[in-house]
Design an enzyme around this catalytic site. Structure first.
Site, PDB file in Angstrom:
ATOM      1  N   GLU A 128      27.050  33.191  39.467  1.00 46.90           N
ATOM      2  CA  GLU A 128      27.735  32.574  40.600  1.00 46.90           C
ATOM      3  C   GLU A 128      27.756  33.533  41.793  1.00 46.90           C
ATOM      4  O   GLU A 128      28.108  34.693  41.652  1.00 46.90           O
ATOM      5  CB  GLU A 128      29.170  32.245  40.149  1.00 46.90           C
ATOM      6  CG  GLU A 128      30.108  31.984  41.272  1.00 46.90           C
ATOM      7  CD  GLU A 128      31.560  32.374  40.937  1.00 46.90           C
ATOM      8  OE1 GLU A 128      31.863  32.771  39.795  1.00 46.90           O
ATOM      9  OE2 GLU A 128      32.382  32.272  41.858  1.00 46.90           O
ATOM     10  N   ASP A 132      38.497  30.293  40.500  1.00 42.79           N
ATOM     11  CA  ASP A 132      37.249  29.656  40.911  1.00 42.79           C
ATOM     12  C   ASP A 132      36.163  29.856  39.871  1.00 42.79           C
ATOM     13  O   ASP A 132      35.413  28.940  39.541  1.00 42.79           O
ATOM     14  CB  ASP A 132      36.776  30.231  42.253  1.00 42.79           C
ATOM     15  CG  ASP A 132      37.263  29.384  43.414  1.00 42.79           C
ATOM     16  OD1 ASP A 132      37.901  28.344  43.141  1.00 42.79           O
ATOM     17  OD2 ASP A 132      37.009  29.763  44.572  1.00 42.79           O
ATOM     18  N   ASP A 162      38.214  34.836  37.892  1.00 40.50           N
ATOM     19  CA  ASP A 162      39.353  34.275  38.625  1.00 40.50           C
ATOM     20  C   ASP A 162      39.342  32.757  38.489  1.00 40.50           C
ATOM     21  O   ASP A 162      38.508  32.195  37.781  1.00 40.50           O
ATOM     22  CB  ASP A 162      39.314  34.703  40.099  1.00 40.50           C
ATOM     23  CG  ASP A 162      38.042  34.238  40.794  1.00 40.50           C
ATOM     24  OD1 ASP A 162      37.285  33.436  40.186  1.00 40.50           O
ATOM     25  OD2 ASP A 162      37.786  34.667  41.925  1.00 40.50           O
ATOM     26  N   ASP A 219      32.939  35.048  38.121  1.00 42.11           N
ATOM     27  CA  ASP A 219      34.087  35.906  38.390  1.00 42.11           C
ATOM     28  C   ASP A 219      35.219  35.569  37.436  1.00 42.11           C
ATOM     29  O   ASP A 219      35.361  34.438  37.000  1.00 42.11           O
ATOM     30  CB  ASP A 219      34.589  35.686  39.823  1.00 42.11           C
ATOM     31  CG  ASP A 219      33.686  36.359  40.837  1.00 42.11           C
ATOM     32  OD1 ASP A 219      32.920  37.256  40.427  1.00 42.11           O
ATOM     33  OD2 ASP A 219      33.740  35.984  42.019  1.00 42.11           O
TER      34      ASP A 219
END
Ligand code: 0RA
Length: 626
Positions: free
Chosen positions: A421, A498, A496, A494
């Site tokens: 990503e 998202d 997180d 990541d």
């Protein structure tokens, strides 16, 4: 007792020693899965008693002291002296391998249990086991430890003459299992399934630690099963159901189409979910395609060409359940039915029953036919779109997406595809990678939610076609595992919110379009570290729990939180997330196909209320384990 008894006993015990030496061979693993397998194995014996028509209630309890109780109202395991072994038959069942209910073929024509190893395996792997039997107006009891009888079978009381049944309490052996806690949710899923597959059988589950209880019971059996599976979908008609019994082989089928695009066909053989399919599923699909094509031709709705298998299965939810005498299980996980005679049996039974149903229910038949015709139209449109994409791709390297940084090794064996990503993370990972074996495919943010879009739209999205082309296998009916271009597909996002969302979107794509890759163990999720601790050298920390431990150990609070993959240098990225010797990756597997389908529909679909509920219930273990 005499020396004879001792000699027999030794022979018998040698068998169970083998189970203790190599437990994974009998129950799959010594982790969480294997632990729960003990319960299934014991419950399967009671289900066999239900299949034979002698048991209507099974109660299971997770007890506070770490044991589990399984109780049924069947005939009770026989207690008379076994002519060959000269010990009570129940003791043979508990101490002799493969001696479950199946040692007496006359009693059981049909038997569940994936490994069919029986109750002696549960006994061998329990530090303590107590069995209680009600039979012939008496209550019998015997205690075991690690497969060996500690007491003789004793009469401990009286009961009503008609009162019969078997109760087993077992304490799993901590010398064998790495996990000892029973999980209510895992058991619940399996018991719900068993209840749906055995109309009229009641299973009660109690967790005395969490103080929870539920009863699973489906008077309507498979009809209720398909309704339950379609509960968050827009249905098109009442379920179609039929049952055929030919010489003791019982076929039951329930079908209900919904307005969606997905195919959901679940096969069961003797209540075991045949995840890898097999002859029963093959026979069903063949008949379904034939009957709908014949009907469409008869109604002059189909002039030339044929409806494909994919066309007639768009939006279908179906259960194909077979109960039979001698199932042959094949495949990687022994969940593919191999008996060749079953294909023809299911094919002709379904052809007859379904054509008859269509004649008698023309409005339902018309709806199903129109849906298949619509799907065929969309398929032709999609083919045009795909050809266009292919022509576009032909201008890039060898038909591969231009964004793909491929590896130099062209054999799939040791190679890995990282789906990454974000631009900057993709940049660092291209520098960090082992060019020989690791390929990088960058993703532009969020991919399409395939759960909410029809397959034509999904397959014309650029990010998705890039993935499909890079992976090489194709999708749907054209899927071919042999064309897989990498051994591992690793999703790297990541750590997180998202990143989690993108990870879920990607897993949804794999689950819906290439489930075979997940089943075959090719799909992984990379685990980037959350923190770095600097103290003489660098330590990387992968969870908050670990952080607490490490900071205590190193007596430090000098800690950096990584905001994203793009923040790491290529050296750090290699060390922590990509170097096969030091990185952590999580393999994705499907624990329960029905449950996974429900979870994805719910996480990515339209039912906001259900999603909220799920997130609330699962907020603490926010890991996505499908
Ligand atoms: C063999 C024969 C009979 C019953 C059983 C096994 C039996 C086994 C288990 C295991 C758990 N619950 C069970 N209930 C029954 C039938 C013998 C007869 O004819 O009465």
């Amino acid at each position: 007792m005499t020396a004879k008894y001792g000699a027999e006993q030794i022979k018998v015990l040698e068998g169970l020693e083998g189970v203790r030496k190599r437990p994974a061979m009998y129950i799959g693993s010594t982790g969480k899965e294997g632990l729960h397998h003990l319960v299934y194995e014991a419950v399967d014996n009671s289900v066999d008693e239900a299949l034979a028509g002698h048991c209507t209630l099974i109660t299971v309890a997770i007890n506070k002291d770490g044991s589990v109780t399984i109780k049924d109202n069947g005939r009770g395991i026989p207690v008379d002296i076994h002519p060959q072994f000269r010990i009570p038959a129940v003791q043979v069942a508990l101490t002799k391998l493969h001696a479950g209910g199946k040692f007496d073929k006359k009693s059981y024509a049909i038997s569940g249990g994936l490994h069919g190893v029986g109750i002696s395996v549960v006994n061998a792997l329990s530090k303590k086991l107590i069995i209680e039997i009600k039979r012939g107006a008496k209550i019998y009891q015997q205690e075991y430890s690690r497969g060996k009888a500690r007491t003789k079978l004793e009469v401990i009381g009286k009961c009503g003459n008609g009162e019969t049944g078997t109760k087993i309490i077992f304490w799993p052996d901590e010398k064998i299992f790495s996990a000892l806690d029973f999980d209510y949710k895992i058991l619940e899923t399996r018991f719900r399934e068993i209840a749906f597959l055995n109309a009229g059988l009641k299973i009660s589950l109690t967790d005395k630690i969490k103080d929870k209880n539920e009863e699973f019971f489906a008077a309507g059996g498979l009809i209720e099963f398909v309704k339950w599976m379609n509960k968050s979908k827009e249905i098109m008609h009442k379920p179609i159901y039929f049952k055929r019994d030919v010489n003791g082989t019982v076929l039951e089928i329930a079908i209900q189409y919904n307005a969606g695009y997905r195919e959901n066909i679940f096969g069961f053989v003797n209540t075991i979910n045949t995840v890898e399919g097999g002859t029963h599923i093959f026979g069903f699909k063949t008949a379904l395609t034939r009957v709908i094509n014949d009907y469409a031709r008869k109604k002059q709705a189909l002039k030339n060409g044929n409806l494909s298998g994919d066309d007639v299965r768009e939006g279908i939810t179906a259960i194909v359940s077979i109960k039979m005498g001698d199932p042959q299980f094949e495949g990687q996980t022994k969940t593919k039915l191999g008996n060749s005679e079953i294909k023809g049996f299911v094919d002709s039974a379904v052809t007859l029953a379904l054509s008859e149903f269509f004649e008698e229910n023309p409005s339902i038949a018309r709806k199903i036919m129109s849906k298949a015709l619509d799907s065929a139209k969309a398929r032709l449109a999609a083919k045009k779109a795909k050809d266009l994409v292919r022509r576009k791709n032909a201008f890039s390297l060898g038909g591969l997406p231009g964004k793909l940084a491929d590896c130099s090794n062209k054999k799939s064996e040791n190679t890995e595809l990282y789906i990454v990503e974000g631009e900057s993370a993709a940049g660092s990972s291209k520098q960090a990678r082992d060019k020989e074996n690791q390929a990088i495919l960058p993703l532009k943010g969020k991919i399409l939610n395939v759960e909410k879009s029809n397959p034509v739209r999904a397959l014309s999205s650029e990010e998705i076609t890039n993935m499909i082309t890079a992976i090489g296998t194709g999708v749907g009916e054209q899927f071919n595992l042999e064309k897989l271009r990498y051994n591992k597909i690793i999703i790297m996002c990541d750590a997180d919110v998202d990143g989690e969302h993108i990870k879920t979107l990607l897993l949804t794509f794999f689950f819906r379009f290439m489930p075979e890759l997940i089943k075959n163990g090719n799909v992984f999720v990379a685990m980037p570290p959350l923190y770095r601790i600097r103290k003489k050298k660098d330590y990387y920390v992968y969870s908050d729990k670990e952080l607490k431990k490490m900071s205590e150990k190193l007596a430090t609070t000098n800690v950096t939180r990584f905001k994203g993959l793009g923040e790491m240098s290529s050296v750090q990225l290699w060390d922590t997330t990509m170097n096969p010797r030091t990185r952590r990756v999580k393999k994705i597997f499907i624990e329960d196909a029905v449950e996974a389908d429900q979870t994805f529909s719910m996480l990515m679909g339209d039912d906001v209320q259900a999603r909220k509920q799920f997130i609330l219930e699962n907020a603490l273990n926010a890991e996505l384990d499908v």
